[in-house]
Write a protein that holds these residues in place. Structure first.
Motif, mmCIF file in Angstrom:
data_model
loop_
_atom_site.group_PDB
_atom_site.id
_atom_site.type_symbol
_atom_site.label_atom_id
_atom_site.label_comp_id
_atom_site.label_asym_id
_atom_site.label_seq_id
_atom_site.Cartn_x
_atom_site.Cartn_y
_atom_site.Cartn_z
ATOM 1 N N LYS A 110 0.848 -1.196 0.000
ATOM 2 C CA LYS A 110 0.000 0.000 0.000
ATOM 3 C C LYS A 110 0.888 1.252 0.000
ATOM 4 C CE LYS A 110 -3.912 2.330 0.750
ATOM 5 N NZ LYS A 110 -5.277 2.202 1.091
ATOM 6 N N LYS A 111 1.941 1.193 0.827
ATOM 7 C CA LYS A 111 2.868 2.322 0.905
ATOM 8 C C LYS A 111 3.527 2.555 -0.468
ATOM 9 C CE LYS A 111 6.357 3.616 4.232
ATOM 10 N NZ LYS A 111 7.187 3.026 5.263
ATOM 11 N N LEU A 112 3.938 1.467 -1.097
ATOM 12 C CA LEU A 112 4.584 1.592 -2.408
ATOM 13 C C LEU A 112 3.622 2.167 -3.452
ATOM 14 C CD1 LEU A 112 6.698 -1.660 -2.999
ATOM 15 C CD2 LEU A 112 7.516 0.628 -2.499
ATOM 16 N N THR A 113 2.357 1.730 -3.392
ATOM 17 C CA THR A 113 1.412 2.210 -4.416
ATOM 18 C C THR A 113 1.093 3.695 -4.208
ATOM 19 O OG1 THR A 113 -0.461 1.465 -3.112
ATOM 20 C CG2 THR A 113 0.255 -0.010 -4.840
ATOM 21 N N VAL A 114 0.997 4.106 -2.954
ATOM 22 C CA VAL A 114 0.710 5.534 -2.715
ATOM 23 C C VAL A 114 1.888 6.374 -3.207
ATOM 24 C CG1 VAL A 114 0.343 7.284 -0.927
ATOM 25 C CG2 VAL A 114 -0.870 5.105 -0.793
ATOM 26 N N THR A 115 3.110 5.937 -2.875
ATOM 27 C CA THR A 115 4.283 6.731 -3.260
ATOM 28 C C THR A 115 4.488 6.748 -4.772
ATOM 29 O OG1 THR A 115 5.249 5.875 -1.238
ATOM 30 C CG2 THR A 115 6.744 7.071 -2.696
ATOM 31 N N ASN A 116 4.239 5.612 -5.426
ATOM 32 C CA ASN A 116 4.658 5.514 -6.826
ATOM 33 C C ASN A 116 3.540 5.512 -7.860
ATOM 34 O OD1 ASN A 116 7.654 5.026 -6.467
ATOM 35 N ND2 ASN A 116 6.772 3.483 -5.107
ATOM 36 N N LEU A 117 2.285 5.437 -7.395
ATOM 37 C CA LEU A 117 1.211 5.322 -8.384
ATOM 38 C C LEU A 117 0.033 6.261 -8.124
ATOM 39 C CD1 LEU A 117 1.221 3.452 -10.809
ATOM 40 C CD2 LEU A 117 0.049 1.716 -9.440
ATOM 41 N N PHE A 118 -0.478 6.248 -6.901
ATOM 42 C CA PHE A 118 -1.756 6.922 -6.651
ATOM 43 C C PHE A 118 -1.675 8.173 -5.781
ATOM 44 C CE2 PHE A 118 -3.248 2.301 -6.974
ATOM 45 C CZ PHE A 118 -3.570 2.423 -8.305
#
Ligand code: HEM
Length: 493
Positions: A110-118
């Protein structure tokens, strides 16, 4: 009610429990629309119901106050889905992000998706990808208008959204193949037909499968094997040439984590592949259906279309294409999209599991009970929505804090097209940007002719999504000086 009672329950039958209520709806309406069957049930028996389907106990939540209670007091306790999974399917995979329990892997990803995608910065970074795809769609519609050809909105929207998701995620096209015989578009189309079979297989035939008996050995896994092969090829390209598109994409990030011995969580190739397949499945139909419904509603109501045009003409003008930075200045456009999502939530049912026994609405709910939240019913709750069945975008214009801003009160929890809490949709901001510019461009640049007198607004429920029963087909007629716009469009179709 003394706090240890189960929530109320409609009349049930031996063995099947409450299944006959859903079957009755199906027979009566000749259509299988679970969110509507559940809505009928809750309208008759109450907003919190205890149901039983064979061996599976479930509670059904259908009102604003209960949704509020669930997403505030009980959010952690309901943040796992415990969906049935199957290794190697990529969708509903054991390594999935959507299927992951609320634990270490989920939090890491979730952390990765917030930082890199959403997240806001990532979205700013990927803005040019979406702008290019919008221009591509615009140019395609101009060509259709010149030839006086009609377009199936669903198909055009599919290319727009698919390309945006794939290019933001791993820099590849959704529509074109990659030197292989298959494209993501082709595979997605093939998989749609087999989704029902797959759910049946996973849900009902799991026990038989354990004994080595499978009903759909040929069809279902075949499509997902091809998704696997296509992603494997793209992963290899990314490995050989990181940042191949001149920038770091989500696949580069995940590969770096995969290769990092010291990463906080050791992810596998299957984690990566399942994640991308889930993004495509989670983001595609939801946005495509919303584009269709929004266009259908505003074409059906010329006054609303007129109001939108006035707003867009005055803020954006006619010599350049609408862009994401215009959206905050276009409140009527935002309100129209919010209202379309309220009345036609593309993912109307949310399925979770209660981890530990707790009290909801004053009743006791035991651990491992399935939780069904009917977003469709919550967003039609007559105690919180005036004229809930009517398309009235102006309801979102009356307060400056309309919609789903960070207000943690019942008023905010009444609007839940993206669900709520920790497991709510991570891509709501992205979706509002895509939807705002796509609908904005279609209103700004074209008049639309329909076939027949009126738009057919019948709906159906396919592959977990509320969709139009009759795909919207329209003929675009250019209403702006294309020359001015085309000079700023330099996209190959
Ligand atoms: C109009 C557009 C969309 C709507 C209405 C929508 C709605 C939803 C809903 C209702 C859920 C279930 C949340 C829950 O269990 O409470 C969800 C989850 C999810 N959606 Fe969306 N969605 C949309 C677009 C997208 C897009 C564009 C993507 C990605 C590209 C996406 C990715 C996901 C993912 C990964 C999850 C699972 C989140 C988790 O497990 O924590 N969605 N969405």
């Amino acid at each position: 009610m003394n706090g240890v009672d189960l929530p109320p329950s409609p009349p049930s039958l031996p063995i099947i429990g409450h299944l006959h209520h859903l079957l009755f709806f199906f027979l009566h309406h000749k259509s299988f629309q679970l969110h509507k069957s559940f809505h009928t049930l809750s309208s008759k028996y109450g907003p919190l119901l205890h149901l039983q389907f064979f061996f599976f106990p479930a509670i059904l939540v259908s009102s604003v106050p209960l949704a509020y209670e669930i997403f505030t007091t009980h959010d952690v306790n309901i943040s796992s889905r415990n969906l049935p999974t199957k290794e190697g399917y990529l969708l509903f995979d054991t390594s999935g992000f959507v299927t992951a329990p609320y634990g270490e892997y989920f939090k890491f990803m979730k952390k990765l998706t917030v930082t890199n995608l959403f997240g806001p910065q990532a979205l700013e970074h990927s803005r040019s990808i979406r702008a290019d795809e919008l221009k591509r769609l615009y140019k395609n519609l101009v060509d259709k208008a010149k030839k006086k050809e009609s377009v199936e909105i669903k198909k055009e929207a599919m290319k727009l959204i698919g390309n945006i998701i794939c290019k933001m995620s791993f820099g590849k096209s959704f529509t074109k193949d990659h030197g292989e015989t298959e494209s993501f578009q082709g595979l997605f189309a093939k998989s749609s037909g087999s989704k029902k079979k797959m759910v049946l297989e996973i849900l009902l035939f799991r026990q038989l499968d354990k004994l080595g008996i499978s009903f759909f050995k040929k069809g279902v896994p075949g499509v997902y094997k091809k998704f696997d092969e296509l992603l494997e090829k793209i992963l290899l390209e990314h490995k050989e040439k990181p940042n191949m598109n001149g920038d770091t994409d989500m696949m580069d990030v995940l590969l770096a984590v995969y290769e990092d011995e010291n990463a906080d969580y050791k992810i596998t190739m299957n984690h990566i592949k399942a994640f991308f397949v889930e993004l495509i499945f989670g983001g595609l139909d939801t946005n495509v259906n919303t584009i269709q419904w929004t266009m259908a509603e505003i074409i059906d109501k010329p006054i609303i279309m007129e109001r939108l045009r006035e707003e867009i003409d005055s803020i954006v003008g006619k010599s350049r294409l609408i862009q994401e930075t215009d959206l905050p200045n276009l409140p009527s456009l935002q309100a129209v999209i919010k209202e379309a999502l309220r009345l036609h939530p593309p993912a109307p049912l949310v399925l979770r599991e209660i981890q530990q026994g707790c009290k909801i609405g004053g009743f006791f709910v035991p651990e491992k009970t399935k939780l069904i939240i009917n977003l469709y019913a919550v967003m039609r709750d007559p105690n919180f929505w005036e004229d809930p069945l009517e398309f009235k975008p102006e309801r979102f214009l009356t307060s400056s804090r309309s919609g789903q801003e960070d207000v943690r009160n019942e008023q905010a929890m009444k609007y839940l097209p993206f669900s709520g809490g920790r497991r709510g949709c991570p891509a709501s901001k992205l979706s509002y940007m895509i939807l705002g510019t796509a609908i904005g461009m279609m209103v700004q640049c074209f008049e639309w002719r329909i076939q027949g007198e009126k738009v057919n607004m019948d709906d159906s429920y396919k592959g977990f999504n509320k969709t139009m029963a009759h795909p919207l087909t329209l003929t675009p007629v250019s209403r702006v000086s294309n020359l001015d716009l085309i000079t700023s469009v330099n996209i190959l179709t």
